[in-house]
Design a protein around this motif. Structure first.
Motif, PDB file in Angstrom:
ATOM      1  N   GLU A 110       0.936  -1.197  -0.049  1.00 17.81           N
ATOM      2  CA  GLU A 110       0.027  -0.102  -0.032  1.00 17.81           C
ATOM      3  C   GLU A 110       0.873   1.343   0.159  1.00 17.81           C
ATOM      4  OE1 GLU A 110      -0.055  -1.580   4.379  1.00 17.81           O
ATOM      5  OE2 GLU A 110       0.037  -2.386   2.160  1.00 17.81           O
ATOM      6  N   ASN A 111       2.310   1.226   0.379  1.00 19.71           N
ATOM      7  CA  ASN A 111       2.784   2.100   0.400  1.00 19.71           C
ATOM      8  C   ASN A 111       3.642   2.349  -1.073  1.00 19.71           C
ATOM      9  OD1 ASN A 111       2.385   2.678   3.035  1.00 19.71           O
ATOM     10  ND2 ASN A 111       4.479   1.806   3.616  1.00 19.71           N
ATOM     11  N   ILE A 112       3.572   1.291  -1.756  1.00 24.02           N
ATOM     12  CA  ILE A 112       4.450   1.246  -3.116  1.00 24.02           C
ATOM     13  C   ILE A 112       3.927   1.276  -4.333  1.00 24.02           C
ATOM     14  CG2 ILE A 112       6.071  -0.046  -4.410  1.00 24.02           C
ATOM     15  CD1 ILE A 112       7.381  -1.049  -1.445  1.00 24.02           C
ATOM     16  N   LEU A 113       2.828   0.339  -4.363  1.00 27.52           N
ATOM     17  CA  LEU A 113       1.871   0.001  -5.697  1.00 27.52           C
ATOM     18  C   LEU A 113       1.148   1.312  -6.088  1.00 27.52           C
ATOM     19  CD1 LEU A 113       0.777  -3.448  -5.387  1.00 27.52           C
ATOM     20  CD2 LEU A 113       2.822  -2.419  -6.574  1.00 27.52           C
ATOM     21  N   PRO A 114       0.404   2.052  -5.242  1.00 29.92           N
ATOM     22  CA  PRO A 114      -0.102   3.356  -5.749  1.00 29.92           C
ATOM     23  C   PRO A 114       0.758   4.241  -6.677  1.00 29.92           C
ATOM     24  CG  PRO A 114      -1.031   2.661  -3.612  1.00 29.92           C
ATOM     25  CD  PRO A 114       0.366   1.719  -3.709  1.00 29.92           C
ATOM     26  N   ILE A 115       2.027   4.314  -6.071  1.00 31.30           N
ATOM     27  CA  ILE A 115       2.962   5.284  -6.710  1.00 31.30           C
ATOM     28  C   ILE A 115       3.107   4.714  -8.220  1.00 31.30           C
ATOM     29  CG2 ILE A 115       5.285   6.239  -6.764  1.00 31.30           C
ATOM     30  CD1 ILE A 115       5.349   5.696  -3.777  1.00 31.30           C
ATOM     31  N   GLN A 116       3.310   3.421  -8.433  1.00 35.28           N
ATOM     32  CA  GLN A 116       3.674   3.033  -9.811  1.00 35.28           C
ATOM     33  C   GLN A 116       2.219   3.177 -10.448  1.00 35.28           C
ATOM     34  OE1 GLN A 116       4.114  -1.325 -10.018  1.00 35.28           O
ATOM     35  NE2 GLN A 116       5.462  -1.041 -11.838  1.00 35.28           N
ATOM     36  N   GLN A 117       1.035   2.898  -9.761  1.00 37.28           N
ATOM     37  CA  GLN A 117       0.085   2.946 -10.873  1.00 37.28           C
ATOM     38  C   GLN A 117      -0.468   4.425 -11.073  1.00 37.28           C
ATOM     39  OE1 GLN A 117      -2.464   1.000  -7.765  1.00 37.28           O
ATOM     40  NE2 GLN A 117      -1.740  -1.070  -8.360  1.00 37.28           N
ATOM     41  N   SER A 118      -0.016   5.299 -10.296  1.00 37.39           N
ATOM     42  CA  SER A 118      -0.215   6.671 -10.641  1.00 37.39           C
ATOM     43  C   SER A 118       0.383   7.245 -11.812  1.00 37.39           C
ATOM     44  CB  SER A 118       0.110   7.805  -9.435  1.00 37.39           C
ATOM     45  OG  SER A 118       1.625   7.702  -9.457  1.00 37.39           O
ATOM     46  N   GLY A 119       1.364   6.630 -12.317  1.00 43.47           N
ATOM     47  CA  GLY A 119       2.117   7.105 -13.536  1.00 43.47           C
ATOM     48  C   GLY A 119       3.027   8.115 -13.126  1.00 43.47           C
ATOM     49  N   ARG A 120       3.306   8.443 -11.774  1.00 43.55           N
ATOM     50  CA  ARG A 120       4.213   9.750 -11.632  1.00 43.55           C
ATOM     51  C   ARG A 120       5.493   8.991 -10.754  1.00 43.55           C
ATOM     52  NH1 ARG A 120       1.382  13.785 -12.241  1.00 43.55           N
ATOM     53  NH2 ARG A 120       2.968  15.185 -11.312  1.00 43.55           N
ATOM     54  N   LEU A 121       5.871   7.790 -11.265  1.00 47.86           N
ATOM     55  CA  LEU A 121       7.137   7.228 -10.623  1.00 47.86           C
ATOM     56  C   LEU A 121       8.104   7.656 -11.775  1.00 47.86           C
ATOM     57  CD1 LEU A 121       8.696   5.122  -8.713  1.00 47.86           C
ATOM     58  CD2 LEU A 121       7.691   3.446 -10.264  1.00 47.86           C
ATOM     59  N   ASN A 122       9.489   7.900 -11.187  1.00 45.40           N
ATOM     60  CA  ASN A 122      10.531   8.199 -12.004  1.00 45.40           C
ATOM     61  C   ASN A 122      11.877   7.242 -11.230  1.00 45.40           C
ATOM     62  OD1 ASN A 122      12.875   9.238 -13.616  1.00 45.40           O
ATOM     63  ND2 ASN A 122      13.179  10.256 -12.013  1.00 45.40           N
ATOM     64  N   LEU A 123      12.142   6.238 -12.042  1.00 42.92           N
ATOM     65  CA  LEU A 123      13.204   5.406 -11.769  1.00 42.92           C
ATOM     66  C   LEU A 123      14.498   5.852 -12.067  1.00 42.92           C
ATOM     67  CD1 LEU A 123      11.452   1.884 -12.352  1.00 42.92           C
ATOM     68  CD2 LEU A 123      11.550   3.022  -9.883  1.00 42.92           C
ATOM     69  N   VAL A 124      15.446   5.955 -11.096  1.00 43.15           N
ATOM     70  CA  VAL A 124      16.748   6.457 -11.153  1.00 43.15           C
ATOM     71  C   VAL A 124      17.722   5.679 -11.230  1.00 43.15           C
ATOM     72  CG1 VAL A 124      18.529   8.017 -10.345  1.00 43.15           C
ATOM     73  CG2 VAL A 124      15.868   8.759  -9.915  1.00 43.15           C
ATOM     74  N   ASP A 125      18.481   5.405 -12.289  1.00 43.18           N
ATOM     75  CA  ASP A 125      19.277   4.155 -12.505  1.00 43.18           C
ATOM     76  C   ASP A 125      20.851   4.510 -12.249  1.00 43.18           C
ATOM     77  OD1 ASP A 125      17.601   2.557 -13.945  1.00 43.18           O
ATOM     78  OD2 ASP A 125      17.450   3.826 -15.792  1.00 43.18           O
ATOM     79  N   GLU A 126      21.058   5.804 -12.225  1.00 43.05           N
ATOM     80  CA  GLU A 126      22.444   6.029 -11.830  1.00 43.05           C
ATOM     81  C   GLU A 126      22.773   7.188 -11.043  1.00 43.05           C
ATOM     82  OE1 GLU A 126      23.854   7.902 -16.172  1.00 43.05           O
ATOM     83  OE2 GLU A 126      24.246   5.636 -15.548  1.00 43.05           O
ATOM     84  N   GLU A 127      24.052   7.477 -10.353  1.00 45.69           N
ATOM     85  CA  GLU A 127      24.254   8.727  -9.770  1.00 45.69           C
ATOM     86  C   GLU A 127      24.123   9.742 -10.914  1.00 45.69           C
ATOM     87  OE1 GLU A 127      28.125   8.207  -7.571  1.00 45.69           O
ATOM     88  OE2 GLU A 127      26.821   7.004  -6.379  1.00 45.69           O
ATOM     89  N   CYS A 128      23.721  11.105 -10.375  1.00 45.06           N
ATOM     90  CA  CYS A 128      23.254  12.211 -11.420  1.00 45.06           C
ATOM     91  C   CYS A 128      23.037  13.355 -10.401  1.00 45.06           C
ATOM     92  CB  CYS A 128      22.319  11.633 -12.333  1.00 45.06           C
ATOM     93  SG  CYS A 128      20.792  11.471 -11.519  1.00 45.06           S
ATOM     94  N   GLU A 129      22.964  14.309 -11.142  1.00 53.39           N
ATOM     95  CA  GLU A 129      22.458  15.921 -10.866  1.00 53.39           C
ATOM     96  C   GLU A 129      20.917  15.846 -11.250  1.00 53.39           C
ATOM     97  OE1 GLU A 129      23.316  20.399 -10.648  1.00 53.39           O
ATOM     98  OE2 GLU A 129      24.080  19.234 -12.324  1.00 53.39           O
ATOM     99  N   LEU A 130      20.222  15.216 -10.260  1.00 56.19           N
ATOM    100  CA  LEU A 130      18.616  14.862 -10.518  1.00 56.19           C
ATOM    101  C   LEU A 130      17.890  16.412 -10.385  1.00 56.19           C
ATOM    102  CD1 LEU A 130      16.588  12.620 -10.567  1.00 56.19           C
ATOM    103  CD2 LEU A 130      16.015  13.074  -8.166  1.00 56.19           C
ATOM    104  N   PHE A 131      18.270  17.528  -9.799  1.00 54.08           N
ATOM    105  CA  PHE A 131      17.869  18.703  -9.849  1.00 54.08           C
ATOM    106  C   PHE A 131      19.207  19.760  -9.836  1.00 54.08           C
ATOM    107  CE2 PHE A 131      14.788  16.266  -7.255  1.00 54.08           C
ATOM    108  CZ  PHE A 131      13.748  16.243  -8.187  1.00 54.08           C
ATOM    109  N   PRO A 132      19.149  20.825 -10.275  1.00 56.61           N
ATOM    110  CA  PRO A 132      20.144  21.914 -10.070  1.00 56.61           C
ATOM    111  C   PRO A 132      20.515  21.862  -8.613  1.00 56.61           C
ATOM    112  CG  PRO A 132      18.348  22.778 -11.439  1.00 56.61           C
ATOM    113  CD  PRO A 132      17.860  21.651 -10.907  1.00 56.61           C
ATOM    114  N   GLY A 133      21.684  21.595  -8.432  1.00 58.77           N
ATOM    115  CA  GLY A 133      22.517  21.677  -6.890  1.00 58.77           C
ATOM    116  C   GLY A 133      22.009  20.599  -6.095  1.00 58.77           C
ATOM    117  N   VAL A 134      21.354  19.489  -6.668  1.00 61.24           N
ATOM    118  CA  VAL A 134      21.040  18.228  -5.905  1.00 61.24           C
ATOM    119  C   VAL A 134      21.418  16.902  -6.407  1.00 61.24           C
ATOM    120  CG1 VAL A 134      19.050  16.923  -4.715  1.00 61.24           C
ATOM    121  CG2 VAL A 134      18.983  19.415  -4.874  1.00 61.24           C
ATOM    122  N   PHE A 135      22.300  16.336  -6.136  1.00 61.92           N
ATOM    123  CA  PHE A 135      23.003  15.330  -6.716  1.00 61.92           C
ATOM    124  C   PHE A 135      22.443  14.099  -6.062  1.00 61.92           C
ATOM    125  CE2 PHE A 135      25.607  18.905  -7.497  1.00 61.92           C
ATOM    126  CZ  PHE A 135      25.910  18.914  -8.585  1.00 61.92           C
TER     127      PHE A 135
END
Length: 184
Positions: A110-135
């Motif tokens: 109940e904590n995980i599946l609704p996120i996936q079902q919402s279509g608002r999930l972004n799976l991050v594959d590697e280290e990166c700068e996800l947002f300006p100044g946030v790595f």
């Protein structure tokens, strides 16, 4: 939880346990009181609709449970932050989906599946700068693919460690905790 504001993004890091579980469930965790997630955000001038992104360090219930709530009729689940994109590492997502015996009580559907079902999930594959100044720093130990935000701010580096390292709160007297799932 932590709020980061950068380049038009209002990012919430981790969401705590939430409040949708049963009374029996909450008897097994040590709650410290406080304002609650949405109350704490509200007291700091944020509404759930203001949050553009949710950065989940990992998917144990005490870090992602507040991401999903009951709807008004208590008949289904919905995202607590309806306009946000939810970011989690792919390796953590796949580990949680396996729902292994050792951690079955930590990864709640109940904590995980609704996120996936919402279509608002972004799976991050590697280290990166996800947002300006946030790595994103990927770590292994506590769980596979634990995502740690590393924030560059006014010439300083801030690191939100999540459960990368245990604290005194992780050493209750009643049991001996096995903290890391993947030790090297």
């Amino acid at each position: 939880s932590l709020i980061i504001e950068t380049d038009g993004h209002k990012i919430l890091v981790d969401t705590g346990l939430g409040d949708k579980q049963t009374e029996k469930f909450f008897r097994h965790v040590h709650l410290h009181g406080g304002e609650g997630l949405t109350g704490g955000l509200n007291n700091r001038g944020y509404k759930p609709e203001d949050i553009t992104d949710v950065f989940l360090t990992h998917l144990h219930a005490d870090h992602c449970g507040g991401a999903v709530k009951h709807n008004l009729n208590n008949t289904a689940y919905e995202l607590t932050f309806p306009d946000a994109v939810y970011h989690i590492s792919r390796s953590q997502w796949e580990w949680a989906a396996k729902n292994n015996l050792r951690e079955a009580d930590s990864f709640l559907e109940e904590n995980i599946l609704p996120i996936q079902q919402s279509g608002r999930l972004n799976l991050v594959d590697e280290e990166c700068e996800l947002f300006p100044g946030v790595f994103v720093k990927m770590c292994y130990g506590h769980t596979p693919g634990l995502m740690i935000p590393v924030i560059k701010y006014k010439g300083k580096t801030l690191v939100y460690t999540g459960d990368l390292i245990p604290t005194i709160a992780h050493i209750p007297i009643l049991w001996n905790m096995s903290y890391d799932i993947e030790t090297l």
